[in-house]
Design a protein around this motif. Structure first.
Motif, PDB file in Angstrom:
ATOM      1  N   GLU A 148      12.199   9.421  -3.156  1.00  0.00           N
ATOM      2  CA  GLU A 148      11.352   8.378  -2.579  1.00  0.00           C
ATOM      3  C   GLU A 148      10.645   7.561  -3.648  1.00  0.00           C
ATOM      4  O   GLU A 148      10.400   6.364  -3.475  1.00  0.00           O
ATOM      5  CB  GLU A 148      10.334   8.995  -1.616  1.00  0.00           C
ATOM      6  N   ASP A 149      10.317   8.198  -4.777  1.00  0.00           N
ATOM      7  CA  ASP A 149       9.721   7.452  -5.883  1.00  0.00           C
ATOM      8  C   ASP A 149      10.730   6.478  -6.476  1.00  0.00           C
ATOM      9  O   ASP A 149      10.401   5.322  -6.777  1.00  0.00           O
ATOM     10  CB  ASP A 149       9.223   8.412  -6.968  1.00  0.00           C
ATOM     11  N   MET A 150      11.962   6.926  -6.650  1.00  0.00           N
ATOM     12  CA  MET A 150      13.006   6.050  -7.182  1.00  0.00           C
ATOM     13  C   MET A 150      13.233   4.852  -6.246  1.00  0.00           C
ATOM     14  O   MET A 150      13.358   3.711  -6.706  1.00  0.00           O
ATOM     15  CB  MET A 150      14.317   6.821  -7.358  1.00  0.00           C
ATOM     16  N   ARG A 151      13.266   5.125  -4.953  1.00  0.00           N
ATOM     17  CA  ARG A 151      13.489   4.042  -3.994  1.00  0.00           C
ATOM     18  C   ARG A 151      12.334   3.042  -4.047  1.00  0.00           C
ATOM     19  O   ARG A 151      12.556   1.821  -4.007  1.00  0.00           O
ATOM     20  CB  ARG A 151      13.650   4.600  -2.583  1.00  0.00           C
ATOM     21  N   ALA A 152      11.093   3.518  -4.156  1.00  0.00           N
ATOM     22  CA  ALA A 152       9.937   2.615  -4.219  1.00  0.00           C
ATOM     23  C   ALA A 152      10.021   1.707  -5.442  1.00  0.00           C
ATOM     24  O   ALA A 152       9.760   0.493  -5.363  1.00  0.00           O
ATOM     25  CB  ALA A 152       8.643   3.414  -4.229  1.00  0.00           C
ATOM     26  N   VAL A 153      10.388   2.274  -6.589  1.00  0.00           N
ATOM     27  CA  VAL A 153      10.497   1.482  -7.813  1.00  0.00           C
ATOM     28  C   VAL A 153      11.594   0.434  -7.675  1.00  0.00           C
ATOM     29  O   VAL A 153      11.428  -0.729  -8.063  1.00  0.00           O
ATOM     30  CB  VAL A 153      10.743   2.396  -9.023  1.00  0.00           C
ATOM     31  N   LYS A 154      12.732   0.830  -7.100  1.00  0.00           N
ATOM     32  CA  LYS A 154      13.842  -0.121  -6.937  1.00  0.00           C
ATOM     33  C   LYS A 154      13.465  -1.258  -5.983  1.00  0.00           C
ATOM     34  O   LYS A 154      13.808  -2.422  -6.214  1.00  0.00           O
ATOM     35  CB  LYS A 154      15.086   0.607  -6.434  1.00  0.00           C
ATOM     36  N   ILE A 155      12.769  -0.925  -4.890  1.00  0.00           N
ATOM     37  CA  ILE A 155      12.344  -1.971  -3.955  1.00  0.00           C
ATOM     38  C   ILE A 155      11.456  -2.980  -4.672  1.00  0.00           C
ATOM     39  O   ILE A 155      11.614  -4.206  -4.520  1.00  0.00           O
ATOM     40  CB  ILE A 155      11.599  -1.357  -2.753  1.00  0.00           C
TER      41      ILE A 155
ATOM     42  N   ASN B  87       0.822  -1.208   0.000  1.00  0.00           N
ATOM     43  CA  ASN B  87       0.000   0.000   0.000  1.00  0.00           C
ATOM     44  C   ASN B  87       0.854   1.256   0.000  1.00  0.00           C
ATOM     45  O   ASN B  87       0.458   2.287  -0.532  1.00  0.00           O
ATOM     46  CB  ASN B  87      -0.938  -0.003   1.210  1.00  0.00           C
ATOM     47  N   ALA B  88       2.024   1.173   0.599  1.00  0.00           N
ATOM     48  CA  ALA B  88       2.890   2.342   0.678  1.00  0.00           C
ATOM     49  C   ALA B  88       3.749   2.505  -0.566  1.00  0.00           C
ATOM     50  O   ALA B  88       4.171   3.607  -0.884  1.00  0.00           O
ATOM     51  CB  ALA B  88       3.789   2.238   1.913  1.00  0.00           C
ATOM     52  N   LEU B  89       4.015   1.403  -1.294  1.00  0.00           N
ATOM     53  CA  LEU B  89       4.898   1.467  -2.446  1.00  0.00           C
ATOM     54  C   LEU B  89       4.127   1.931  -3.675  1.00  0.00           C
ATOM     55  O   LEU B  89       3.652   1.152  -4.487  1.00  0.00           O
ATOM     56  CB  LEU B  89       5.546   0.105  -2.691  1.00  0.00           C
ATOM     57  N   ASP B  90       4.035   3.221  -3.788  1.00  0.00           N
ATOM     58  CA  ASP B  90       3.445   3.834  -4.962  1.00  0.00           C
ATOM     59  C   ASP B  90       4.294   5.052  -5.281  1.00  0.00           C
ATOM     60  O   ASP B  90       5.188   5.412  -4.500  1.00  0.00           O
ATOM     61  CB  ASP B  90       1.982   4.220  -4.714  1.00  0.00           C
ATOM     62  N   ILE B  91       4.093   5.636  -6.404  1.00  0.00           N
ATOM     63  CA  ILE B  91       4.913   6.795  -6.778  1.00  0.00           C
ATOM     64  C   ILE B  91       4.027   8.014  -7.019  1.00  0.00           C
ATOM     65  O   ILE B  91       2.882   7.904  -7.467  1.00  0.00           O
ATOM     66  CB  ILE B  91       5.768   6.494  -8.018  1.00  0.00           C
ATOM     67  N   GLU B  92       4.601   9.145  -6.715  1.00  0.00           N
ATOM     68  CA  GLU B  92       3.884  10.416  -6.900  1.00  0.00           C
ATOM     69  C   GLU B  92       4.187  11.017  -8.256  1.00  0.00           C
ATOM     70  O   GLU B  92       3.321  11.599  -8.900  1.00  0.00           O
ATOM     71  CB  GLU B  92       4.293  11.379  -5.788  1.00  0.00           C
ATOM     72  N   LYS B  93       5.455  10.892  -8.675  1.00  0.00           N
ATOM     73  CA  LYS B  93       5.893  11.445  -9.954  1.00  0.00           C
ATOM     74  C   LYS B  93       6.573  10.349 -10.771  1.00  0.00           C
ATOM     75  O   LYS B  93       6.824   9.246 -10.294  1.00  0.00           O
ATOM     76  CB  LYS B  93       6.875  12.598  -9.733  1.00  0.00           C
ATOM     77  N   SER B  94       6.890  10.649 -11.994  1.00  0.00           N
ATOM     78  CA  SER B  94       7.491   9.677 -12.904  1.00  0.00           C
ATOM     79  C   SER B  94       8.913   9.325 -12.479  1.00  0.00           C
ATOM     80  O   SER B  94       9.625  10.111 -11.853  1.00  0.00           O
ATOM     81  CB  SER B  94       7.503  10.227 -14.335  1.00  0.00           C
TER      82      SER B  94
END
Length: 414
Positions: A28-35, A11-18
């Protein structure tokens, strides 16, 4: 290191920007995608831990790996639907598919089975300076009394010498190796899961073993200069053969050096040899007789009428304070009749050995043990010490010769 999964993480792993090529790339978006990519199998377009989740730079090799990983993921899942562009947009197909796969798979971190030398040892220590003993103690120079399984394994590396280690993993992915401080050692070569380390300067550093961004194992590298120590041998009393002190020394050295050179980078050299027929006890001289001769510490009392000396009494026989002076005789003993030798303290540069003091597979183990004390090594008393040179008490028919690398911190030789 990949973040551990918890049920609410999806639920927390989403991105706000591209994220990715020509994208906004908020950290934080980059980290979420990498995880999420790290948590998806390679066969399903993921990276299985290969991306460094803490690296949020928007240029350089790590960012290029992220772009490539996104392109690969899109090509596997959306081939024919759209041209892979290496960019993930909020709410669109790529992020939705990635989140679903991450929730389903959550690829575990690679399991480390162990790290060993090229030839795996029998037991936890080998004869080339490797140790998985993980010994601990209460204070410096105390005996080694316990083990701490959280400590890293240790490897002695000679300056300008090399050692090879093998990382054993329950994964087909190949590790990478990095040394924290390359002043002390460097990675000389890697072949699959094997790494060869070369020593550069005396000191300590860590070898870190990675699977992708996952820190799989750490090795404590103890880099040692070659050290040389002379041994002077003094026969207390007239020997049966005038050459006995020199013969004992020269026959002992190859055996002793076969233990200390590969494990501690210490070489013992032949020094002065001689026999003496008089000694002192509490300052009083006496003629040495071919009967029991007690070597005592400062707290002990000699049996009534016995000939005896303390190490302090024998100091006047020492010619070179920088060498180890070894006192020998078939008549030497202390108050414990089974003891075949002892050192004054650790380190002291003085020890004694009873010639013919017991039948052993290797009769030079006791001299090696006492030399270890004389140059600083402490006892190992962990209850599983049968393979250690410095265990307390040498048993008949044993061949103990291993020196755990972590104990080399006590050596008083450079």
């Amino acid at each position: 290191m990949a973040a551990p999964f918890v049920p609410s993480m999806i639920n927390a792993l989403d991105i706000e920007k591209s994220v990715g090529a020509d994208a906004v790339n908020q950290p934080e978006d980059m980290r979420a995608v990498k995880i999420m990519l790290n948590g998806v199998l390679l066969t399903d377009g993921g990276t299985e831990g290969a991306l460094d989740e803490n690296d949020t730079a928007t240029s350089g090799p790590e960012f290029e790996r992220l772009e490539f990983a996104i392109v690969r993921f899109q090509n596997i899942h959306f081939h024919g639907e759209f041209a892979p562009d290496g960019r993930i947009e909020p709410g669109r197909k790529t992020i939705r598919r990635l989140r679903v796969l991450f929730a389903q798979q959550r690829v575990p971190l690679p399991q480390v089975i162990g790290i060993t030398p090229l030839i795996a040892p029998t037991g936890d220590t080998d004869t080339l300076g490797f140790s998985a003993a993980r010994l601990t103690r209460s204070k410096p120079r105390a005996d080694w009394l316990a083990r701490d399984p959280t400590l890293p394994v240790a490897q002695m590396v000679p300056v300008f010498g090399a050692r090879t280690l093998v990382l054993l993993l329950a994964t087909t992915r190949m590790p990478t190796f990095r040394i924290e401080d390359e002043r002390f050692a460097i990675v000389k070569s890697t072949v699959f899961n094997m790494v060869t380390i070369e020593g550069r300067m005396q000191g300590e550093t860590l070898l870190n073993c990675y699977i992708g961004a996952f820190l799989a194992a750490t090795v404590r590298l103890i880099v040692r200069n070659p050290a040389f120590k002379f041994i002077d041998v003094v026969h207390l009393g007239a020997p049966q053969n005038a050459n006995e002190p020199r013969t004992f020394l020269t026959t002992m050295l190859p055996e002793i050096n076969s233990i200390f050179e590969p494990q501690a980078n210490v070489t013992f050299l032949p020094g002065d040899t001689r026999s003496v027929t008089a000694a002192t006890f509490n300052g009083t001289p006496f003629a040495i007789q071919p009967v029991e001769y007690f070597i005592l510490d400062d707290r002990e009392t000699a049996p009534p009428g016995a000939q005896a000396s303390r190490f302090s009494d024998l100091q006047f026989l020492v010619r070179d304070n920088n060498a180890v002076t070894m006192f020998i005789s078939p008549h030497l003993r202390n108050l414990l009749p089974t003891v075949g030798g002892a050192a004054e303290s650790a380190p002291s540069n003085k020890c004694w050995i009873r010639l013919g003091g017991g039948i052993q597979v290797n009769p030079f183990i006791t001299p090696a043990h006492e030399l270890g004390h004389a140059i600083g090594l402490s006892h190992i008393l962990t209850g599983a010490d049968l393979d250690y040179l410095m265990r307390d008490g040498q048993k008949v028919f044993s061949r103990v010769e291993k020196i755990p690398a972590e104990t080399l911190v006590d050596l008083a030789v450079n």
